[in-house]
Design a protein around this motif. Structure first.
Motif, PDB file in Angstrom:
ATOM      1  N   HIS A   1       0.844  -1.201   0.000  1.00  0.00           N
ATOM      2  CA  HIS A   1       0.000   0.000   0.000  1.00  0.00           C
ATOM      3  C   HIS A   1       0.876   1.246   0.000  1.00  0.00           C
ATOM      4  CE1 HIS A   1      -3.467   2.463   0.448  1.00  0.00           C
ATOM      5  NE2 HIS A   1      -3.206   2.834   1.692  1.00  0.00           N
ATOM      6  N   PRO A   2       1.568   1.521  -1.110  1.00  0.00           N
ATOM      7  CA  PRO A   2       2.436   2.708  -1.160  1.00  0.00           C
ATOM      8  C   PRO A   2       1.618   3.991  -1.219  1.00  0.00           C
ATOM      9  CG  PRO A   2       2.344   1.668  -3.307  1.00  0.00           C
ATOM     10  CD  PRO A   2       1.613   0.754  -2.369  1.00  0.00           C
ATOM     11  N   LYS A   3       2.018   4.971  -0.442  1.00  0.00           N
ATOM     12  CA  LYS A   3       1.368   6.277  -0.496  1.00  0.00           C
ATOM     13  C   LYS A   3       2.377   7.345  -0.094  1.00  0.00           C
ATOM     14  CE  LYS A   3      -0.611   5.936   4.171  1.00  0.00           C
ATOM     15  NZ  LYS A   3      -1.861   6.043   4.972  1.00  0.00           N
ATOM     16  N   PRO A   4       2.292   8.519  -0.720  1.00  0.00           N
ATOM     17  CA  PRO A   4       3.286   9.570  -0.434  1.00  0.00           C
ATOM     18  C   PRO A   4       3.114  10.143   0.962  1.00  0.00           C
ATOM     19  CG  PRO A   4       1.572  10.393  -1.898  1.00  0.00           C
ATOM     20  CD  PRO A   4       1.330   8.921  -1.753  1.00  0.00           C
ATOM     21  N   HIS A   5       4.238  10.459   1.572  1.00  0.00           N
ATOM     22  CA  HIS A   5       4.213  11.068   2.902  1.00  0.00           C
ATOM     23  C   HIS A   5       5.349  12.075   3.003  1.00  0.00           C
ATOM     24  CE1 HIS A   5       3.484  11.522   7.164  1.00  0.00           C
ATOM     25  NE2 HIS A   5       4.765  11.279   7.411  1.00  0.00           N
ATOM     26  N   GLU A   6       4.982  13.342   3.116  1.00  0.00           N
ATOM     27  CA  GLU A   6       5.934  14.435   3.296  1.00  0.00           C
ATOM     28  C   GLU A   6       7.029  14.422   2.219  1.00  0.00           C
ATOM     29  OE1 GLU A   6       7.340  14.539   7.308  1.00  0.00           O
ATOM     30  OE2 GLU A   6       5.411  15.191   8.098  1.00  0.00           O
ATOM     31  N   VAL A   7       6.595  14.375   0.964  1.00  0.00           N
ATOM     32  CA  VAL A   7       7.538  14.455  -0.158  1.00  0.00           C
ATOM     33  C   VAL A   7       8.063  15.890  -0.246  1.00  0.00           C
ATOM     34  CG1 VAL A   7       7.844  14.153  -2.632  1.00  0.00           C
ATOM     35  CG2 VAL A   7       6.238  12.680  -1.382  1.00  0.00           C
ATOM     36  N   PRO A   8       9.372  16.103  -0.199  1.00  0.00           N
ATOM     37  CA  PRO A   8       9.915  17.471  -0.288  1.00  0.00           C
ATOM     38  C   PRO A   8       9.552  18.130  -1.621  1.00  0.00           C
ATOM     39  CG  PRO A   8      11.577  15.928   0.492  1.00  0.00           C
ATOM     40  CD  PRO A   8      10.437  15.105  -0.003  1.00  0.00           C
ATOM     41  N   LEU A   9       8.920  19.303  -1.539  1.00  0.00           N
ATOM     42  CA  LEU A   9       8.463  20.012  -2.736  1.00  0.00           C
ATOM     43  C   LEU A   9       8.773  21.489  -2.595  1.00  0.00           C
ATOM     44  CD1 LEU A   9       6.668  19.798  -5.414  1.00  0.00           C
ATOM     45  CD2 LEU A   9       4.802  20.609  -3.940  1.00  0.00           C
ATOM     46  N   ALA A  10       9.447  22.061  -3.580  1.00  0.00           N
ATOM     47  CA  ALA A  10       9.703  23.505  -3.599  1.00  0.00           C
ATOM     48  C   ALA A  10       8.539  24.215  -4.288  1.00  0.00           C
ATOM     49  CB  ALA A  10      11.006  23.797  -4.325  1.00  0.00           C
ATOM     50  N   VAL A  11       8.216  25.406  -3.800  1.00  0.00           N
ATOM     51  CA  VAL A  11       7.142  26.212  -4.379  1.00  0.00           C
ATOM     52  C   VAL A  11       7.705  27.593  -4.693  1.00  0.00           C
ATOM     53  CG1 VAL A  11       4.839  27.194  -4.053  1.00  0.00           C
ATOM     54  CG2 VAL A  11       5.405  24.953  -3.055  1.00  0.00           C
ATOM     55  N   ALA A  12       7.511  28.027  -5.931  1.00  0.00           N
ATOM     56  CA  ALA A  12       8.010  29.339  -6.354  1.00  0.00           C
ATOM     57  C   ALA A  12       6.924  30.085  -7.099  1.00  0.00           C
ATOM     58  CB  ALA A  12       9.248  29.181  -7.239  1.00  0.00           C
ATOM     59  N   ALA A  13       6.949  31.404  -6.972  1.00  0.00           N
ATOM     60  CA  ALA A  13       6.006  32.279  -7.679  1.00  0.00           C
ATOM     61  C   ALA A  13       6.629  33.661  -7.790  1.00  0.00           C
ATOM     62  CB  ALA A  13       4.670  32.355  -6.944  1.00  0.00           C
ATOM     63  N   PRO A  14       6.264  34.426  -8.821  1.00  0.00           N
ATOM     64  CA  PRO A  14       6.805  35.783  -8.952  1.00  0.00           C
ATOM     65  C   PRO A  14       6.468  36.663  -7.755  1.00  0.00           C
ATOM     66  CG  PRO A  14       5.765  35.079 -10.998  1.00  0.00           C
ATOM     67  CD  PRO A  14       5.409  34.063  -9.970  1.00  0.00           C
ATOM     68  N   VAL A  15       5.361  36.386  -7.111  1.00  0.00           N
ATOM     69  CA  VAL A  15       4.941  37.146  -5.931  1.00  0.00           C
ATOM     70  C   VAL A  15       5.136  36.267  -4.703  1.00  0.00           C
ATOM     71  CG1 VAL A  15       3.062  38.391  -4.823  1.00  0.00           C
ATOM     72  CG2 VAL A  15       3.239  38.372  -7.328  1.00  0.00           C
ATOM     73  N   ALA A  16       5.922  36.739  -3.743  1.00  0.00           N
ATOM     74  CA  ALA A  16       6.255  35.922  -2.570  1.00  0.00           C
ATOM     75  C   ALA A  16       5.019  35.484  -1.808  1.00  0.00           C
ATOM     76  CB  ALA A  16       7.194  36.701  -1.649  1.00  0.00           C
ATOM     77  N   GLY A  17       4.060  36.357  -1.652  1.00  0.00           N
ATOM     78  CA  GLY A  17       2.853  36.010  -0.909  1.00  0.00           C
ATOM     79  C   GLY A  17       2.090  34.864  -1.540  1.00  0.00           C
ATOM     80  N   VAL A  18       2.086  34.795  -2.861  1.00  0.00           N
ATOM     81  CA  VAL A  18       1.397  33.710  -3.563  1.00  0.00           C
ATOM     82  C   VAL A  18       2.088  32.382  -3.291  1.00  0.00           C
ATOM     83  CG1 VAL A  18       0.785  32.791  -5.831  1.00  0.00           C
ATOM     84  CG2 VAL A  18       0.512  35.232  -5.349  1.00  0.00           C
ATOM     85  N   ALA A  19       3.405  32.374  -3.330  1.00  0.00           N
ATOM     86  CA  ALA A  19       4.157  31.149  -3.067  1.00  0.00           C
ATOM     87  C   ALA A  19       3.917  30.648  -1.646  1.00  0.00           C
ATOM     88  CB  ALA A  19       5.644  31.380  -3.299  1.00  0.00           C
ATOM     89  N   GLU A  20       3.922  31.563  -0.684  1.00  0.00           N
ATOM     90  CA  GLU A  20       3.704  31.171   0.704  1.00  0.00           C
ATOM     91  C   GLU A  20       2.294  30.635   0.920  1.00  0.00           C
ATOM     92  OE1 GLU A  20       4.644  34.620   2.928  1.00  0.00           O
ATOM     93  OE2 GLU A  20       6.812  34.500   2.554  1.00  0.00           O
ATOM     94  N   GLN A  21       1.310  31.259   0.302  1.00  0.00           N
ATOM     95  CA  GLN A  21      -0.065  30.807   0.444  1.00  0.00           C
ATOM     96  C   GLN A  21      -0.250  29.418  -0.177  1.00  0.00           C
ATOM     97  OE1 GLN A  21      -2.948  33.271  -1.525  1.00  0.00           O
ATOM     98  NE2 GLN A  21      -4.715  32.219  -0.636  1.00  0.00           N
ATOM     99  N   THR A  22       0.346  29.228  -1.355  1.00  0.00           N
ATOM    100  CA  THR A  22       0.244  27.921  -2.016  1.00  0.00           C
ATOM    101  C   THR A  22       0.927  26.840  -1.192  1.00  0.00           C
ATOM    102  OG1 THR A  22       0.227  29.000  -4.192  1.00  0.00           O
ATOM    103  CG2 THR A  22       0.753  26.650  -4.124  1.00  0.00           C
ATOM    104  N   ALA A  23       2.114  27.145  -0.667  1.00  0.00           N
ATOM    105  CA  ALA A  23       2.830  26.168   0.153  1.00  0.00           C
ATOM    106  C   ALA A  23       2.031  25.813   1.398  1.00  0.00           C
ATOM    107  CB  ALA A  23       4.199  26.717   0.549  1.00  0.00           C
ATOM    108  N   ARG A  24       1.386  26.782   1.985  1.00  0.00           N
ATOM    109  CA  ARG A  24       0.577  26.528   3.179  1.00  0.00           C
ATOM    110  C   ARG A  24      -0.605  25.624   2.849  1.00  0.00           C
ATOM    111  NH1 ARG A  24       0.556  31.240   4.642  1.00  0.00           N
ATOM    112  NH2 ARG A  24      -1.383  31.965   3.669  1.00  0.00           N
ATOM    113  N   GLN A  25      -1.252  25.860   1.732  1.00  0.00           N
ATOM    114  CA  GLN A  25      -2.378  25.021   1.321  1.00  0.00           C
ATOM    115  C   GLN A  25      -1.933  23.590   1.039  1.00  0.00           C
ATOM    116  OE1 GLN A  25      -3.849  27.243  -2.038  1.00  0.00           O
ATOM    117  NE2 GLN A  25      -5.169  28.566  -0.782  1.00  0.00           N
TER     118      GLN A  25
END
Length: 379
Positions: free
Chosen positions: A53-77
């Motif tokens: 039963h493989p399932k992802p758990h805490e896979v490291p993922l970078a999030v980038a956006a031209p606007v810092a606030g957008v990147a932070e909001q997306t990462a939080r979601q």
């Protein structure tokens, strides 16, 4: 009148079937068979437990956006997704995100486009097709839930001859098999436990020569011959030599500590626990906690990660796994030598002789018999 001679192989009168069984199957053999059964059940449990039963758990993922606030909001979601399949972190831009993937610091990156409705997901199938597919599925669902679409870009694709990214794993498995079989043969040839330090040094030297040859031939087959793995041939050769020697040295050490049972312990460590946790079929973030925790510390896992790093990431991230393999090699060799010094002058019985490990070896009996024959003649 000639009396009939009794067949020397026949037992005395009243020698029943139960007694015959006791003669044919010794207590030592019965215990070894029970050990094999336990090893078999452990094999089944470990492989099914890791892969069912493989399932992802805490896979490291970078999030980038031209606007810092957008990147932070997306990462939080993304961090709040049920079951925590992702471990997102923000980076400055796409260039830094790509750099972190190629340095093996993260397994993927989401590049958000606030001006449009389609974002880009950067993956690296060279690090394992199952992991990149899991990222596509998880991030894709999250993007749909946010009313957005995602386009996948593979920044470190697996080679055409390595479409599932499994060649590194199978190459390392082959090296591991060669390592413990070579060590087992060296022990079978003259007893499970080295009788003295000189014999232990000879065995380790023979193992090193075998590791050099096996590492080179494995790298040539996987690279130039089959075209399954790109990357530096000398680097893969060095890795293969280290994998084979580390596994063989550990096997010799376990034989020194436990005799013939040490071969089974080596199989338990390398095959039963090491192979399913190696990140081959399923990368570490897709495995259950126990297997994902032990995988990087065992030779198959360290070798597989290093092989993929050499093949697809220009060696980035291979340093830690190589140190793990070096540690196994050094500890295995040291324990092998220590066992030889501790048991100095007490040769072990040959594997398969049926004698206890502390019994004298067959060559020693032969030598004593020869001496007696020369001194006393026939009786």
């Amino acid at each position: 009148m000639t009396q009939p001679t009794q067949n020397p192989e026949a037992g005395p009168e009243g020698h029943g079937f139960l007694a015959e069984v006791k003669d044919a199957v010794t207590l030592r053999a019965a215990l070894l068979v029970l050990g094999v059964l336990a090893l078999q059940l452990a094999f089944v449990t470990s492989y099914i437990g890791a892969f069912h039963h493989p399932k992802p758990h805490e896979v490291p993922l970078a999030v980038a956006a031209p606007v810092a606030g957008v990147a932070e909001q997306t990462a939080r979601q993304l961090a709040e997704l049920p079951g925590k399949p992702l471990d997102p972190s923000t980076v400055a831009d796409e260039a830094e995100a790509t750099h972190r993937i190629r340095e093996r610091e993260v397994d993927g990156a989401l590049i958000v486009d606030p001006a449009g409705k389609t974002d880009r997901l950067l993956v690296a199938s060279g690090g394992g097709a199952s992991l990149s597919q899991a990222l596509e599925e998880v991030v894709g669902r999250a993007e749909v839930a946010r009313g957005r679409a995602v386009r996948v870009v593979d920044v470190a694709p697996a080679d055409r001859g390595d479409s599932r990214g499994l060649s590194s794993f199978y190459l390392v498995v082959g090296w591991c098999v060669g390592g413990y079989l070579c060590a087992a043969i060296l022990a079978i040839s003259a007893g499970a436990r080295p009788a003295n330090s000189a014999r232990a040094v000879v065995r380790l030297g023979a193992l090193l020569l075998y590791a050099l040859v096996a590492g080179l031939l494995g790298a040539i087959i996987a690279g130039p011959v089959l075209g399954a793995l790109p990357g530096s041939l000398p680097a893969l050769w060095g890795l293969g030599t280290l994998v084979v020697f580390a596994v063989g040295a550990v096997t010799l050490a376990l034989q020194g500590l436990a005799g013939v049972v040490g071969i089974g312990l080596a199989i338990l460590l390398i095959v039963v626990f090491g192979n399913p946790s190696a990140g081959g079929a399923y990368a570490y973030p897709l495995l259950p906690p126990f297997w994902s925790a032990i995988g990087p510390a065992l030779p198959p896992g360290a070798g597989t990660y290093a092989a993929r790093s050499i093949a697809y990431f220009r060696g980035n991230g291979a340093g830690g796994p190589m140190l793990v393999l070096a540690a196994w090699a050094v500890v295995g060799a040291a324990v092998t030598l220590a066992c030889a010094v501790f048991r100095r002058g007490r040769p072990g019985a040959a594997v398969g002789s049926g004698l206890p490990d502390d019994a004298p070896s067959v060559p020693r009996f032969a030598a004593e018999g020869a001496e007696g024959g020369e001194g006393g003649g026939s009786r």
